[in-house]
Scaffold this motif. Structure first.
Motif, PDB file in Angstrom:
ATOM      1  N   UNK A   1      76.956 -13.919  41.183  1.00  8.56           N
ATOM      2  CA  UNK A   1      77.209 -14.033  39.725  1.00  8.56           C
ATOM      3  C   UNK A   1      76.782 -12.858  39.108  1.00  8.56           C
ATOM      4  N   UNK A   2      77.744 -12.439  38.356  1.00  9.94           N
ATOM      5  CA  UNK A   2      77.506 -11.043  37.553  1.00  9.94           C
ATOM      6  C   UNK A   2      77.145 -11.544  36.162  1.00  9.94           C
ATOM      7  N   UNK A   3      75.817 -11.403  35.883  1.00 13.88           N
ATOM      8  CA  UNK A   3      75.098 -11.804  34.670  1.00 13.88           C
ATOM      9  C   UNK A   3      74.804 -10.590  33.885  1.00 13.88           C
ATOM     10  N   UNK A   4      74.461 -10.645  32.616  1.00 13.67           N
ATOM     11  CA  UNK A   4      73.832  -9.643  31.491  1.00 13.67           C
ATOM     12  C   UNK A   4      72.486  -9.598  31.961  1.00 13.67           C
ATOM     13  N   UNK A   5      71.945  -8.233  31.915  1.00 11.81           N
ATOM     14  CA  UNK A   5      70.488  -8.094  32.135  1.00 11.81           C
ATOM     15  C   UNK A   5      69.756  -8.914  31.310  1.00 11.81           C
ATOM     16  N   UNK A   6      68.452  -9.332  31.661  1.00 12.97           N
ATOM     17  CA  UNK A   6      67.680  -9.978  30.808  1.00 12.97           C
ATOM     18  C   UNK A   6      66.736  -9.201  30.325  1.00 12.97           C
ATOM     19  N   UNK A   7      66.468  -9.177  28.862  1.00 17.85           N
ATOM     20  CA  UNK A   7      65.887  -8.344  27.934  1.00 17.85           C
ATOM     21  C   UNK A   7      64.057  -8.981  28.369  1.00 17.85           C
ATOM     22  N   UNK A   8      63.268  -7.977  28.354  1.00 15.22           N
ATOM     23  CA  UNK A   8      62.079  -8.417  28.513  1.00 15.22           C
ATOM     24  C   UNK A   8      61.400  -7.949  27.006  1.00 15.22           C
ATOM     25  N   UNK A   9      60.370  -8.862  26.744  1.00 15.51           N
ATOM     26  CA  UNK A   9      59.873  -8.747  25.155  1.00 15.51           C
ATOM     27  C   UNK A   9      59.329  -7.334  24.852  1.00 15.51           C
TER      28      UNK A   9
END
Length: 55
Positions: A42-50
């Motif tokens: 799966x190609x997913x968008x990078x998860x943003x850290x707070x």
């Protein structure tokens, strides 16, 4: 002279008409198919850290 030229022309186009599709299908048959035993990735968008994204 003209008759020989017409015969040669007809033979050349007949040979090309038979060989070109055969070569095309031979190339398609020799192509490697993709492996089916690997799982899909799966190609997913990078998860943003707070902490890093709010600056």
């Amino acid at each position: 002279m003209k008759r020989a030229h017409r015969k040669a022309h007809a033979r050349i186009w007949t040979v090309l008409g038979l060989l070109l599709p055969l070569a095309f299908f031979a190339i398609l048959a020799m192509r490697q198919s993709p492996p089916t035993d690997r799982p899909a990735v799966l190609i997913e968008a990078p998860v943003e850290s707070s902490g890093e994204a709010s600056q």
